[in-house]
Motif scaffolding. Sequence first.
Motif, mmCIF file in Angstrom:
data_model
loop_
_atom_site.group_PDB
_atom_site.id
_atom_site.type_symbol
_atom_site.label_atom_id
_atom_site.label_comp_id
_atom_site.label_asym_id
_atom_site.label_seq_id
_atom_site.Cartn_x
_atom_site.Cartn_y
_atom_site.Cartn_z
ATOM 1 N N THR A 86 1.732 1.717 5.044
ATOM 2 C CA THR A 86 1.469 3.116 5.054
ATOM 3 C C THR A 86 1.226 3.730 3.809
ATOM 4 O OG1 THR A 86 2.914 3.260 7.165
ATOM 5 C CG2 THR A 86 2.764 5.192 5.641
ATOM 6 N N THR A 87 2.213 3.311 2.788
ATOM 7 C CA THR A 87 2.344 3.887 1.466
ATOM 8 C C THR A 87 0.806 3.758 0.786
ATOM 9 O OG1 THR A 87 4.499 3.667 1.396
ATOM 10 C CG2 THR A 87 3.265 3.936 -0.881
ATOM 11 N N GLU A 88 0.529 2.305 0.602
ATOM 12 C CA GLU A 88 -0.925 2.085 0.114
ATOM 13 C C GLU A 88 -2.106 2.591 0.965
ATOM 14 O OE1 GLU A 88 -3.063 -1.815 -1.880
ATOM 15 O OE2 GLU A 88 -1.246 -2.054 -0.633
ATOM 16 N N GLY A 89 -1.907 2.816 2.255
ATOM 17 C CA GLY A 89 -2.960 3.363 2.916
ATOM 18 C C GLY A 89 -2.903 4.882 2.851
ATOM 19 N N ALA A 90 -1.808 5.631 2.541
ATOM 20 C CA ALA A 90 -2.272 6.892 2.053
ATOM 21 C C ALA A 90 -2.664 7.292 0.699
ATOM 22 C CB ALA A 90 -0.562 7.543 2.300
ATOM 23 N N ASP A 91 -2.188 6.534 -0.197
ATOM 24 C CA ASP A 91 -2.613 6.619 -1.494
ATOM 25 C C ASP A 91 -4.307 6.333 -1.487
ATOM 26 O OD1 ASP A 91 -0.336 7.116 -2.402
ATOM 27 O OD2 ASP A 91 -0.037 4.900 -3.223
ATOM 28 N N LEU A 92 -4.753 5.320 -0.441
ATOM 29 C CA LEU A 92 -6.231 5.262 -0.676
ATOM 30 C C LEU A 92 -6.826 6.094 0.298
ATOM 31 C CD1 LEU A 92 -8.070 2.508 -0.963
ATOM 32 C CD2 LEU A 92 -7.695 1.853 1.445
ATOM 33 N N MET A 93 -6.455 6.791 0.963
ATOM 34 C CA MET A 93 -6.988 7.905 1.689
ATOM 35 C C MET A 93 -6.590 9.238 1.009
ATOM 36 S SD MET A 93 -6.619 6.915 5.732
ATOM 37 C CE MET A 93 -7.464 8.196 6.239
ATOM 38 N N LYS A 94 -5.897 9.272 -0.131
ATOM 39 C CA LYS A 94 -5.538 10.722 -0.816
ATOM 40 C C LYS A 94 -4.700 11.496 0.089
ATOM 41 C CE LYS A 94 -8.994 9.795 -4.438
ATOM 42 N NZ LYS A 94 -9.048 8.516 -4.160
ATOM 43 N N ARG A 97 1.976 10.466 2.923
ATOM 44 C CA ARG A 97 2.456 9.708 3.842
ATOM 45 C C ARG A 97 2.761 10.317 5.127
ATOM 46 N NH1 ARG A 97 7.385 5.821 2.153
ATOM 47 N NH2 ARG A 97 6.876 5.200 4.144
ATOM 48 N N PRO A 98 3.471 11.432 5.487
ATOM 49 C CA PRO A 98 3.581 12.009 6.513
ATOM 50 C C PRO A 98 2.290 12.377 7.452
ATOM 51 C CG PRO A 98 5.224 13.050 5.080
ATOM 52 C CD PRO A 98 4.255 12.086 4.348
ATOM 53 N N ARG A 99 1.259 12.789 6.546
ATOM 54 C CA ARG A 99 0.151 12.880 7.325
ATOM 55 C C ARG A 99 -0.579 11.639 7.670
ATOM 56 N NH1 ARG A 99 -3.884 17.068 7.694
ATOM 57 N NH2 ARG A 99 -2.593 18.296 6.154
ATOM 58 N N PHE A 100 -0.609 10.633 7.000
ATOM 59 C CA PHE A 100 -1.154 9.390 7.233
ATOM 60 C C PHE A 100 -0.445 8.855 8.552
ATOM 61 C CE2 PHE A 100 -1.287 4.854 7.465
ATOM 62 C CZ PHE A 100 -2.351 4.472 6.902
ATOM 63 N N THR A 101 0.957 8.908 8.595
ATOM 64 C CA THR A 101 1.449 8.281 9.883
ATOM 65 C C THR A 101 1.200 9.281 11.017
ATOM 66 O OG1 THR A 101 3.565 7.771 8.368
ATOM 67 C CG2 THR A 101 3.945 8.150 10.823
ATOM 68 N N ARG A 102 1.096 10.602 10.883
ATOM 69 C CA ARG A 102 0.876 11.617 12.091
ATOM 70 C C ARG A 102 -0.505 11.044 12.280
ATOM 71 N NH1 ARG A 102 2.607 15.822 9.829
ATOM 72 N NH2 ARG A 102 0.277 16.491 8.964
ATOM 73 N N LEU A 103 -1.601 10.758 11.782
ATOM 74 C CA LEU A 103 -2.865 10.425 12.086
ATOM 75 C C LEU A 103 -2.928 9.019 12.723
ATOM 76 C CD1 LEU A 103 -4.920 11.223 8.862
ATOM 77 C CD2 LEU A 103 -4.809 12.649 10.982
ATOM 78 N N ALA A 104 -2.023 8.099 12.299
ATOM 79 C CA ALA A 104 -1.886 6.971 12.896
ATOM 80 C C ALA A 104 -1.032 6.849 14.412
ATOM 81 C CB ALA A 104 -0.982 5.853 12.207
ATOM 82 N N ARG A 105 -0.127 7.915 14.379
ATOM 83 C CA ARG A 105 0.595 7.989 15.865
ATOM 84 C C ARG A 105 -0.431 8.772 16.766
ATOM 85 N NH1 ARG A 105 6.389 9.973 15.108
ATOM 86 N NH2 ARG A 105 6.425 9.620 17.277
ATOM 87 N N LEU A 106 -1.117 9.385 16.227
ATOM 88 C CA LEU A 106 -2.293 10.278 17.269
ATOM 89 C C LEU A 106 -3.267 9.311 17.559
ATOM 90 C CD1 LEU A 106 -2.549 13.924 15.587
ATOM 91 C CD2 LEU A 106 -1.537 13.253 17.804
ATOM 92 N N GLY A 107 -3.502 8.188 17.284
ATOM 93 C CA GLY A 107 -4.542 7.090 17.380
ATOM 94 C C GLY A 107 -5.986 7.550 16.684
ATOM 95 N N LEU A 108 -5.672 8.047 15.522
ATOM 96 C CA LEU A 108 -7.069 8.094 14.810
ATOM 97 C C LEU A 108 -7.300 7.051 13.859
ATOM 98 C CD1 LEU A 108 -7.053 11.960 13.812
ATOM 99 C CD2 LEU A 108 -8.127 10.615 15.691
ATOM 100 N N LEU A 109 -6.129 6.345 13.369
ATOM 101 C CA LEU A 109 -6.155 5.200 12.579
ATOM 102 C C LEU A 109 -5.672 3.919 13.504
ATOM 103 C CD1 LEU A 109 -4.882 6.788 9.417
ATOM 104 C CD2 LEU A 109 -7.014 6.571 10.015
ATOM 105 N N VAL A 110 -6.181 2.894 13.536
ATOM 106 C CA VAL A 110 -5.712 1.687 14.374
ATOM 107 C C VAL A 110 -5.248 0.524 13.562
ATOM 108 C CG1 VAL A 110 -6.552 0.079 16.155
ATOM 109 C CG2 VAL A 110 -7.551 2.286 16.146
ATOM 110 N N PRO A 111 -4.131 0.341 13.831
ATOM 111 C CA PRO A 111 -3.515 -0.932 12.890
ATOM 112 C C PRO A 111 -4.156 -1.946 13.304
ATOM 113 C CG PRO A 111 -2.085 -0.352 14.826
ATOM 114 C CD PRO A 111 -3.242 0.828 14.723
ATOM 115 N N VAL A 112 -4.316 -3.187 12.510
ATOM 116 C CA VAL A 112 -4.595 -4.335 12.596
ATOM 117 C C VAL A 112 -3.820 -5.472 12.939
ATOM 118 C CG1 VAL A 112 -5.159 -5.010 10.457
ATOM 119 C CG2 VAL A 112 -6.572 -6.155 12.193
ATOM 120 N N ASN A 113 -2.401 -5.267 12.441
ATOM 121 C CA ASN A 113 -1.527 -6.143 12.502
ATOM 122 C C ASN A 113 0.000 -5.380 12.063
ATOM 123 O OD1 ASN A 113 -0.276 -8.513 12.797
ATOM 124 N ND2 ASN A 113 -1.366 -9.693 10.951
#
Length: 350
Positions: A86-94, A97-113
């Motif tokens: 999450t931390t590195e992914g949020a930095d990568l997308m600029k 972290r809360p927004r990144f987590t929200r996008l992932a929980r909404l299904g817009l970002l799909v985990p691979v592992n």
Amino acid sequence: MSGHTGTPESTPITDPGPPARATSVTPGRAARELGLKRSEFDIAVGLGRIRTVPDDGGGGRRVTSAEMDRLRTRDGLRDEVRTVGTTEGADLMKVTRPRFTRLARLGLLVPVNFYLNRYRAVVWLYLADELRRFAADERNAAVLTGRTPEGLRDQVRDGLDLRPRNWRGRRLGFLLRQADGPWDRAAAVASLLDPAEVADVIRDPYERSQLHRLRPVRPVHGSPGSPAARIAEEIMTAADADEIAWLRTDLARAVHTARAQHPAPRPVPAPATHLAPDPAGHHGRRHTPTFTTAGHRHTSSPAAARRQRTPHSATGAAAHRPAPVRQPPRKPAPDTARSRGLLGWLRRGS
């Protein structure tokens, strides 16, 4: 938001026939030679970046020498399978972290592992290459910088979390891509369902046994029965009602296709043998075959044969009546013999 993230079935990427072991290597060795972590290698296989073939010795899957030569000349493979949290992914997308987590929980970002840390918290991993492409897509600018719509924010506040379901959908796509036949594809679908759901859909015990035998090995998280293992099992098993219904339908369809092409193995009944006398000196139980004659089922045993030889009629019943016993002549008593001799003498004298 429906949250339906089913992955369409893919054609297995396999060679026509298994190669000789001398011309292929194990996944562990292939990962080392390619400079990949084993988890990165598995992701590359699941994504179809690395082609594998069945082991002709039954030891899993292998990578051919020709495929290794192809991969050595290919650039950028490691960047394609690199994962971030999450931390590195949020930095990568600029984004925060809360927004990144929200996008992932909404299904817009799909985990691979995923993995569980020492506090038994689930750490989700994402493909860095996918995050970069998501951030670069102008259609996603509103969710990256603007205010999240109130309806979606309310869903997150109410506990919506599509990360486990999205991971299961992606894993199913990985498994289907590596399946070698119809039963393997059915077993891949069954691996995401609770065993009780599988038993409810597939009533034939031999078909369930076939699915269990071909069931893909689940990733190991902690020792069996540990809290970490239980959390991982919950993540790897379908939980939403609509997801379960979708997988049950896919399982029934996959088993129907597999059954039509190649029925599940079943025990072959032993052929019936006719009654034969035991050889001399044979010790052990004699087999008593069963026959069906004129609609009646009977057992051909010696006692039954004797009963069958006896006619069921009055004459036959009389044949079973014991014959009268012939008694030997009784010897007269001495006095009786003497009196009979005297009378005879008197008659002759007169």
